[in-house]
Design a protein around this motif. Structure first.
Motif, PDB file in Angstrom:
ATOM      1  N   GLN A   1      37.108  40.444  27.986  1.00 27.10           N
ATOM      2  CA  GLN A   1      36.145  40.300  27.042  1.00 27.10           C
ATOM      3  C   GLN A   1      34.830  41.222  27.588  1.00 27.10           C
ATOM      4  N   THR A   2      34.666  42.070  29.038  1.00 24.48           N
ATOM      5  CA  THR A   2      33.703  42.577  29.492  1.00 24.48           C
ATOM      6  C   THR A   2      33.760  43.689  28.746  1.00 24.48           C
ATOM      7  N   LYS A   3      32.555  44.380  28.504  1.00 26.99           N
ATOM      8  CA  LYS A   3      32.202  45.692  28.021  1.00 26.99           C
ATOM      9  C   LYS A   3      31.725  46.609  29.014  1.00 26.99           C
ATOM     10  N   SER A   4      32.240  47.663  29.284  1.00 31.70           N
ATOM     11  CA  SER A   4      31.426  48.527  30.093  1.00 31.70           C
ATOM     12  C   SER A   4      30.472  49.225  29.633  1.00 31.70           C
TER      13      SER A   4
ATOM     14  N   PRO B   1      37.645  45.851  32.785  1.00 32.81           N
ATOM     15  CA  PRO B   1      38.278  44.396  33.026  1.00 32.81           C
ATOM     16  C   PRO B   1      39.308  44.424  33.935  1.00 32.81           C
ATOM     17  N   ARG B   2      40.395  45.579  34.155  1.00 28.94           N
ATOM     18  CA  ARG B   2      41.148  45.980  34.922  1.00 28.94           C
ATOM     19  C   ARG B   2      40.578  45.896  36.295  1.00 28.94           C
ATOM     20  N   ILE B   3      39.738  46.621  36.587  1.00 27.26           N
ATOM     21  CA  ILE B   3      38.950  46.710  37.872  1.00 27.26           C
ATOM     22  C   ILE B   3      38.259  45.487  38.374  1.00 27.26           C
ATOM     23  N   LEU B   4      38.072  44.677  37.378  1.00 31.53           N
ATOM     24  CA  LEU B   4      37.521  43.326  37.629  1.00 31.53           C
ATOM     25  C   LEU B   4      38.491  42.397  38.078  1.00 31.53           C
ATOM     26  N   PHE B   5      39.701  42.600  37.504  1.00 30.47           N
ATOM     27  CA  PHE B   5      40.969  41.808  38.065  1.00 30.47           C
ATOM     28  C   PHE B   5      41.088  41.745  39.381  1.00 30.47           C
ATOM     29  N   TYR B   6      41.385  43.256  39.629  1.00 33.37           N
ATOM     30  CA  TYR B   6      41.785  43.589  41.091  1.00 33.37           C
ATOM     31  C   TYR B   6      40.634  43.351  42.031  1.00 33.37           C
ATOM     32  N   VAL B   7      39.387  43.502  41.742  1.00 32.45           N
ATOM     33  CA  VAL B   7      38.332  43.287  42.752  1.00 32.45           C
ATOM     34  C   VAL B   7      38.634  41.730  43.104  1.00 32.45           C
ATOM     35  N   ARG B   8      38.637  40.987  42.033  1.00 35.82           N
ATOM     36  CA  ARG B   8      38.720  39.369  42.085  1.00 35.82           C
ATOM     37  C   ARG B   8      39.864  38.992  43.077  1.00 35.82           C
ATOM     38  N   LEU B   9      40.861  39.616  42.609  1.00 37.88           N
ATOM     39  CA  LEU B   9      42.097  39.379  43.403  1.00 37.88           C
ATOM     40  C   LEU B   9      42.023  39.636  45.003  1.00 37.88           C
ATOM     41  N   PHE B  10      41.597  40.682  45.402  1.00 37.92           N
ATOM     42  CA  PHE B  10      41.552  41.084  46.705  1.00 37.92           C
ATOM     43  C   PHE B  10      40.399  40.576  47.072  1.00 37.92           C
ATOM     44  N   SER B  11      39.137  40.367  46.486  1.00 41.54           N
ATOM     45  CA  SER B  11      37.951  39.684  47.449  1.00 41.54           C
ATOM     46  C   SER B  11      38.455  38.191  47.604  1.00 41.54           C
ATOM     47  N   ASP B  12      38.933  37.424  46.812  1.00 47.21           N
ATOM     48  CA  ASP B  12      39.458  35.975  47.064  1.00 47.21           C
ATOM     49  C   ASP B  12      40.495  35.971  48.146  1.00 47.21           C
ATOM     50  N   LEU B  13      41.386  36.934  48.219  1.00 45.09           N
ATOM     51  CA  LEU B  13      42.201  37.242  49.219  1.00 45.09           C
ATOM     52  C   LEU B  13      41.577  37.241  50.593  1.00 45.09           C
ATOM     53  N   LEU B  14      40.732  38.245  50.672  1.00 47.40           N
ATOM     54  CA  LEU B  14      39.947  38.409  51.889  1.00 47.40           C
ATOM     55  C   LEU B  14      38.973  37.343  52.354  1.00 47.40           C
ATOM     56  N   GLY B  15      38.524  36.766  51.441  1.00 48.50           N
ATOM     57  CA  GLY B  15      37.588  35.390  51.569  1.00 48.50           C
ATOM     58  C   GLY B  15      38.353  34.334  52.524  1.00 48.50           C
ATOM     59  N   ARG B  16      39.739  34.119  52.521  1.00 51.94           N
ATOM     60  CA  ARG B  16      40.526  33.207  52.807  1.00 51.94           C
ATOM     61  C   ARG B  16      40.739  33.350  54.616  1.00 51.94           C
ATOM     62  N   PRO B  17      41.070  34.732  55.005  1.00 53.55           N
ATOM     63  CA  PRO B  17      41.176  34.746  56.356  1.00 53.55           C
ATOM     64  C   PRO B  17      39.616  34.906  56.937  1.00 53.55           C
ATOM     65  N   ALA B  18      38.603  35.072  55.911  1.00 51.67           N
ATOM     66  CA  ALA B  18      37.101  35.208  56.705  1.00 51.67           C
ATOM     67  C   ALA B  18      36.977  33.838  57.169  1.00 51.67           C
ATOM     68  N   THR B  19      37.548  32.748  56.964  1.00 54.22           N
ATOM     69  CA  THR B  19      37.174  31.405  57.738  1.00 54.22           C
ATOM     70  C   THR B  19      37.746  31.448  59.172  1.00 54.22           C
ATOM     71  N   LEU B  20      38.662  32.366  59.551  1.00 59.32           N
ATOM     72  CA  LEU B  20      38.940  32.498  60.873  1.00 59.32           C
ATOM     73  C   LEU B  20      37.954  33.337  61.785  1.00 59.32           C
TER      74      LEU B  20
ATOM     75  N   PRO C   1      30.586  53.785  27.335  1.00 61.97           N
ATOM     76  CA  PRO C   1      31.316  53.459  25.981  1.00 61.97           C
ATOM     77  C   PRO C   1      32.717  54.314  26.004  1.00 61.97           C
ATOM     78  N   THR C   2      33.039  55.311  26.946  1.00 64.17           N
ATOM     79  CA  THR C   2      34.131  55.834  26.886  1.00 64.17           C
ATOM     80  C   THR C   2      35.316  55.227  27.858  1.00 64.17           C
ATOM     81  N   SER C   3      34.905  54.211  28.566  1.00 65.50           N
ATOM     82  CA  SER C   3      35.646  53.565  29.562  1.00 65.50           C
ATOM     83  C   SER C   3      36.298  52.107  29.262  1.00 65.50           C
ATOM     84  N   ASP C   4      37.401  52.114  29.224  1.00 66.11           N
ATOM     85  CA  ASP C   4      38.063  50.560  28.837  1.00 66.11           C
ATOM     86  C   ASP C   4      38.588  50.029  30.217  1.00 66.11           C
ATOM     87  N   SER C   5      38.278  50.557  31.307  1.00 68.75           N
ATOM     88  CA  SER C   5      39.086  50.009  32.628  1.00 68.75           C
ATOM     89  C   SER C   5      38.420  48.907  33.284  1.00 68.75           C
TER      90      SER C   5
END
Length: 183
Positions: A49-52, A61-80, A55-59
């Protein structure tokens, strides 16, 4: 957030360990996990539902999805590399990351206008801390069983953390549906 009970609990045998006893010892861990996972699910479910600001870009939501996915993944080994010092520290991170939630929902429709880069960096920090907290809690929770830590209590306590995770997923779904119904 102190995980020790206000009154010392008596030492008990493995057969007497109940989930209520474990909850009294580890409720801050469970609460941090529930808050972290539920808020993460609510934010992630609104990416489409996010709007850039462009106005000519619709990407976005996809960027946020992958940023969330990889950032969450990186946060896990950061505890080491940066092990969480205490449940209080993780609880503070849990509380601090909640500041992002209203900012995100205000900016979903460009009400606040953090801009695309503000949303991307905000989601990255939010997701990184989500992975860090979720993994840190699993590492710290057994420490709350100082005088009753045995081969029986630790798996039971791990089960309690898993139940808390499941409760967080359900809460995240409920929050998401409530937010969707209000639109």
């Amino acid at each position: 957030m102190d995980i020790s009970p206000s009154q010392p609990l008596p030492t008990i045998s493995d057969t007497d360990v109940t989930f209520l006893f474990l909850w009294k010892r580890t409720w801050p861990c469970c609460a941090s996990l529930i808050i972290t996972v539920a808020s993460s699910m609510a934010v992630a479910s609104s990416f489409n539902q996010t709007k850039s600001t462009n106005p000519t870009s619709d990407s976005l939501p996809r960027i946020l999805f992958y940023v969330r996915l990889f950032s969450d993944l990186l946060g896990r080994p950061a505890t080491l590399l940066f092990p969480p010092r205490s449940v209080s520290c993780v609880g503070l991170i849990t509380a601090a990351r909640l500041i992002f939630v209203p900012l995100f929902f205000l900016d979903v429709n460009n009400t606040l206008v953090l801009g695309d880069w503000g949303m991307i960096f905000g989601v990255a920090a939010f997701a990184f801390t989500s992975g860090y907290v979720a993994t840190g809690i699993r590492q710290l929770a057994p420490n709350a069983l100082t005088d009753t830590r045995t081969e029986v209590t630790v798996p039971k306590q791990s089960s309690l953390i898993n139940v808390s995770f499941s409760m967080a997923v359900l809460l995240g779904l409920v929050v998401t549906f409530v937010l969707l119904l209000k639109k």
